[in-house]
Design a protein around this motif. Structure first.
Motif, PDB file in Angstrom:
ATOM      1  N   ARG A 299       1.134  -0.790   0.118  1.00 26.35           N
ATOM      2  CA  ARG A 299      -0.091   0.689  -0.542  1.00 26.35           C
ATOM      3  C   ARG A 299       1.144   1.404   0.391  1.00 26.35           C
ATOM      4  NH1 ARG A 299      -4.817   2.175   4.440  1.00 26.35           N
ATOM      5  NH2 ARG A 299      -5.209   3.380   3.243  1.00 26.35           N
ATOM      6  N   ARG A 300       0.722   2.048  -1.240  1.00 23.41           N
ATOM      7  CA  ARG A 300       1.642   3.376  -1.184  1.00 23.41           C
ATOM      8  C   ARG A 300       1.540   4.309   0.195  1.00 23.41           C
ATOM      9  NH1 ARG A 300       1.685   8.664  -3.011  1.00 23.41           N
ATOM     10  NH2 ARG A 300       3.555   9.461  -4.419  1.00 23.41           N
ATOM     11  N   ASN A 301       2.802   4.629   0.696  1.00 25.72           N
ATOM     12  CA  ASN A 301       2.550   5.801   1.696  1.00 25.72           C
ATOM     13  C   ASN A 301       2.891   7.027   1.088  1.00 25.72           C
ATOM     14  OD1 ASN A 301       2.245   3.294   3.691  1.00 25.72           O
ATOM     15  ND2 ASN A 301       4.642   3.685   3.456  1.00 25.72           N
ATOM     16  N   ALA A 302       2.672   8.447   2.148  1.00 27.41           N
ATOM     17  CA  ALA A 302       2.591   9.818   1.396  1.00 27.41           C
ATOM     18  C   ALA A 302       4.027   9.654   1.446  1.00 27.41           C
ATOM     19  CB  ALA A 302       2.212  10.857   2.499  1.00 27.41           C
ATOM     20  N   SER A 303       4.125  10.229   0.298  1.00 23.67           N
ATOM     21  CA  SER A 303       6.002  10.834   0.219  1.00 23.67           C
ATOM     22  C   SER A 303       6.897  12.243   0.344  1.00 23.67           C
ATOM     23  CB  SER A 303       6.489  10.187  -1.347  1.00 23.67           C
ATOM     24  OG  SER A 303       7.755  10.794  -1.728  1.00 23.67           O
ATOM     25  N   ARG A 304       7.694  12.239   0.983  1.00 20.36           N
ATOM     26  CA  ARG A 304       8.737  13.376   1.289  1.00 20.36           C
ATOM     27  C   ARG A 304       8.899  13.755   0.080  1.00 20.36           C
ATOM     28  NH1 ARG A 304      12.039  14.546   6.528  1.00 20.36           N
ATOM     29  NH2 ARG A 304      13.142  13.072   5.537  1.00 20.36           N
ATOM     30  N   TRP A 305       9.900  13.105  -0.577  1.00 24.92           N
ATOM     31  CA  TRP A 305      10.075  13.798  -1.592  1.00 24.92           C
ATOM     32  C   TRP A 305       9.193  14.123  -2.584  1.00 24.92           C
ATOM     33  CZ3 TRP A 305      14.471  13.562  -3.622  1.00 24.92           C
ATOM     34  CH2 TRP A 305      14.995  14.041  -4.651  1.00 24.92           C
ATOM     35  N   TYR A 306       8.457  13.525  -3.015  1.00 29.43           N
ATOM     36  CA  TYR A 306       7.031  14.413  -3.982  1.00 29.43           C
ATOM     37  C   TYR A 306       6.009  15.664  -3.154  1.00 29.43           C
ATOM     38  CZ  TYR A 306       8.098  10.545  -6.979  1.00 29.43           C
ATOM     39  OH  TYR A 306       8.739   9.746  -8.270  1.00 29.43           O
ATOM     40  N   GLY A 307       7.188  16.042  -2.202  1.00 30.40           N
ATOM     41  CA  GLY A 307       5.913  17.101  -1.288  1.00 30.40           C
ATOM     42  C   GLY A 307       5.159  16.479  -0.600  1.00 30.40           C
ATOM     43  N   GLU A 308       4.471  15.558  -0.771  1.00 28.32           N
ATOM     44  CA  GLU A 308       3.689  15.477  -0.395  1.00 28.32           C
ATOM     45  C   GLU A 308       2.999  14.831   1.546  1.00 28.32           C
ATOM     46  OE1 GLU A 308       2.889  11.525  -3.677  1.00 28.32           O
ATOM     47  OE2 GLU A 308       2.567  10.674  -1.560  1.00 28.32           O
ATOM     48  N   ALA A 309       3.788  15.686   2.298  1.00 25.19           N
ATOM     49  CA  ALA A 309       4.188  15.461   3.408  1.00 25.19           C
ATOM     50  C   ALA A 309       5.247  15.858   4.078  1.00 25.19           C
ATOM     51  CB  ALA A 309       3.504  14.347   4.333  1.00 25.19           C
ATOM     52  N   LYS A 310       5.171  17.229   5.525  1.00 27.73           N
ATOM     53  CA  LYS A 310       6.197  17.419   5.505  1.00 27.73           C
ATOM     54  C   LYS A 310       6.712  16.879   6.346  1.00 27.73           C
ATOM     55  CE  LYS A 310       5.295  22.382   3.704  1.00 27.73           C
ATOM     56  NZ  LYS A 310       5.553  23.897   4.670  1.00 27.73           N
ATOM     57  N   ASN A 311       5.928  15.362   7.292  1.00 31.08           N
ATOM     58  CA  ASN A 311       6.886  14.810   8.773  1.00 31.08           C
ATOM     59  C   ASN A 311       5.948  14.119   8.882  1.00 31.08           C
ATOM     60  OD1 ASN A 311       4.299  15.886  10.055  1.00 31.08           O
ATOM     61  ND2 ASN A 311       5.596  18.033  10.414  1.00 31.08           N
ATOM     62  N   LYS A 312       5.504  13.188   9.696  1.00 29.97           N
ATOM     63  CA  LYS A 312       5.477  12.307   9.160  1.00 29.97           C
ATOM     64  C   LYS A 312       3.910  12.053  10.373  1.00 29.97           C
ATOM     65  CE  LYS A 312       7.485   8.328   8.069  1.00 29.97           C
ATOM     66  NZ  LYS A 312       7.211   7.260   6.856  1.00 29.97           N
ATOM     67  N   LYS A 313       3.481  12.806  11.112  1.00 28.90           N
ATOM     68  CA  LYS A 313       2.257  12.952  11.333  1.00 28.90           C
ATOM     69  C   LYS A 313       0.478  13.699  10.556  1.00 28.90           C
ATOM     70  CE  LYS A 313       3.387  15.335  16.033  1.00 28.90           C
ATOM     71  NZ  LYS A 313       3.029  16.094  17.228  1.00 28.90           N
ATOM     72  N   GLU A 314       2.003  14.594   9.352  1.00 27.41           N
ATOM     73  CA  GLU A 314       1.398  14.533   7.752  1.00 27.41           C
ATOM     74  C   GLU A 314       0.922  13.645   7.044  1.00 27.41           C
ATOM     75  OE1 GLU A 314       2.745  17.811   5.974  1.00 27.41           O
ATOM     76  OE2 GLU A 314       2.121  19.421   7.255  1.00 27.41           O
ATOM     77  N   ALA A 315       1.737  12.567   7.526  1.00 24.61           N
ATOM     78  CA  ALA A 315       2.013  11.239   6.691  1.00 24.61           C
ATOM     79  C   ALA A 315       0.608  10.308   6.506  1.00 24.61           C
ATOM     80  CB  ALA A 315       3.010  10.979   6.538  1.00 24.61           C
ATOM     81  N   LYS A 316       0.426  10.582   8.498  1.00 30.46           N
ATOM     82  CA  LYS A 316      -0.629   9.836   9.416  1.00 30.46           C
ATOM     83  C   LYS A 316      -1.626  10.700   8.460  1.00 30.46           C
ATOM     84  CE  LYS A 316       2.459   7.566  12.520  1.00 30.46           C
ATOM     85  NZ  LYS A 316       2.623   8.014  14.320  1.00 30.46           N
ATOM     86  N   ARG A 317      -1.997  11.898   8.913  1.00 24.81           N
ATOM     87  CA  ARG A 317      -3.499  12.278   8.447  1.00 24.81           C
ATOM     88  C   ARG A 317      -3.572  11.844   6.532  1.00 24.81           C
ATOM     89  NH1 ARG A 317      -1.626  16.940  11.335  1.00 24.81           N
ATOM     90  NH2 ARG A 317      -1.721  18.287   9.568  1.00 24.81           N
ATOM     91  N   GLY A 318      -3.052  11.465   5.508  1.00 23.83           N
ATOM     92  CA  GLY A 318      -3.319  11.209   4.948  1.00 23.83           C
ATOM     93  C   GLY A 318      -2.721  12.259   3.793  1.00 23.83           C
ATOM     94  N   GLY A 319      -1.140  13.263   4.148  1.00 26.01           N
ATOM     95  CA  GLY A 319      -1.149  14.118   2.854  1.00 26.01           C
ATOM     96  C   GLY A 319      -1.644  15.925   3.323  1.00 26.01           C
ATOM     97  N   GLY A 320       0.005  16.324   3.364  1.00 25.29           N
ATOM     98  CA  GLY A 320      -0.164  18.046   3.884  1.00 25.29           C
ATOM     99  C   GLY A 320      -0.215  18.536   2.747  1.00 25.29           C
ATOM    100  N   VAL A 321       0.063  20.228   3.521  1.00 24.34           N
ATOM    101  CA  VAL A 321      -0.241  21.102   2.204  1.00 24.34           C
ATOM    102  C   VAL A 321       0.610  20.877   1.328  1.00 24.34           C
ATOM    103  CG1 VAL A 321      -0.286  23.419   2.316  1.00 24.34           C
ATOM    104  CG2 VAL A 321      -1.991  22.549   4.302  1.00 24.34           C
TER     105      VAL A 321
END
Length: 357
Positions: A299-321
């Motif tokens: 299952r694909r996770n949020a990627s910091r490389w592609y700017g989908e999240a700045k930290n793990k909290k945003e990744a758990k919420r399903g992506g950041g700004v």
């Protein structure tokens, strides 16, 4: 009384067949005989080729083929189908070179660094900043020295250089985005592949450049398979190429095998030599032989490389700004805003405004 049923709307043939292509690009003017002949040719072309007959006993000199020989006679198409690697339903993507590996310039090569500095001096430009190196580079010598100190003072907990490298990088979720994966002794190895950890700041080209020309006879890696932001698998043409690359371009760090026997297997972690400390762009890279379980998650996770999240909290919420994600609460607010806009558009009386929204 029940309300009368609505009468079905009748369509003309032209309306019913609107957008439906003709049987052939030149259907007009084709006779029935020609059309039947074309259909017969199409059926012949679409029919699968009959399997090749198995060699007769006479062709094999009177001997009955063994189980291994029968397996070797299976069609090559089956072997190609098995070669497609997946993690769950996600296909493992092979990322190759963008150009000829021999023509790619290594920006960290001493000659290239000297040329850039000379060019800057010639044109009165600011000299390029030196490549980023890890604040602390833990080597095999450091590991042995700390183990000796621990034994001298009776420290029970052994020094773990792998955890120390993660701590020096800023910890998990900061300097390093994903957790390191240690292979188990019973995992099936991939002799032609090398697992790399600490790749958070590397592009595919920079990852492949780590081993450019490092194989047997100057062979370069064939492709890379990204596992996550922090790790990838570099695949060589042969197992001998991967072995040569590990021995020539990495240094021994520590073995997780029982008894501490070090080699180039999946239980032996290796790291960058001092003259390649900048290859990880400030992070200390780790290497070991890859196994069949070194795959991207199913299952694909949020990627910091592609700017989908700045930290793990945003990744758990399903992506950041950073990556355009707005989270659950943001989506609910957007839905309410859109509903209000549609209501205002309907009341405005402007034709087509609501449809445009």
């Amino acid at each position: 009384l029940a309300p009368p049923r609505p009468r079905p709307m009748m369509l003309d043939d032209d309306d019913l067949l609107a957008g439906v292509p003709d049987d052939t690009p030149e259907a007009v003017g084709i006779t029935d005989a020609e059309l039947l002949e074309m259909e017969a040719d199409a059926e012949i072309a679409a029919a699968p080729e009959p399997p090749a007959p198995a060699p007769s006993t006479e062709a094999l000199g009177g001997a009955t083929p063994s189980v291994g020989e029968e397996e070797a006679m299976e069609p090559a198409a089956e072997a190609e189908a098995v070669a497609v690697r997946k993690s769950g339903k996600r296909r493992v993507i092979e990322h190759g070179w963008s150009s000829d590996p021999a023509a790619v310039i290594d920006p960290l090569a001493p000659g290239e660094l000297a040329r850039r500095a000379a060019r800057a001096a010639k044109f009165g430009m600011q000299a390029p900043a030196p490549p980023a190196v890890p604040a602390v580079l833990i080597s095999r010598e450091e590991v042995l020295a700390r183990e000796a100190r621990a034994a001298k003072f009776g420290v029970a907990a052994p020094f773990n250089p792998l955890d120390a490298i993660a701590s020096a990088a800023g910890g998990l979720g900061k300097g390093l985005w994903e957790k390191r994966r240690d292979a188990a002794p019973d995992e099936v190895p991939r002799p032609e592949a090398v697992y790399v950890y600490g790749t958070d700041r590397l592009s595919t080209e920079e990852l492949l450049l780590l081993f450019a020309g490092a194989g047997v006879g100057g062979a370069s890696p064939h492709h890379a398979e990204w596992v996550d932001d922090s790790s990838a698998v570099v695949v060589f043409p042969t197992g001998d190429d991967a072995q040569a690359a590990l021995l020539s371009h990495t240094d021994l760090l520590v073995s997780l095998a029982e008894g501490g026997e070090a080699g180039t297997d999946q239980l032996t972690w290796r790291t960058m030599p001092p003259n390649r400390a900048a290859a990880g762009k400030g992070l200390q890279l780790l290497f070991r032989r890859a196994t069949q379980l070194d795959l991207k998650p199913a299952r694909r996770n949020a990627s910091r490389w592609y700017g989908e999240a700045k930290n793990k909290k945003e990744a758990k919420r399903g992506g950041g700004v950073a990556g355009g994600g707005i989270g659950k609460s943001g989506r609910a607010g957007a839905a309410r805003t859109l509903a209000a806009a549609l209501g205002a558009a309907n009341q405005s009386g402007v034709p087509g405004l609501a449809a445009a929204l």
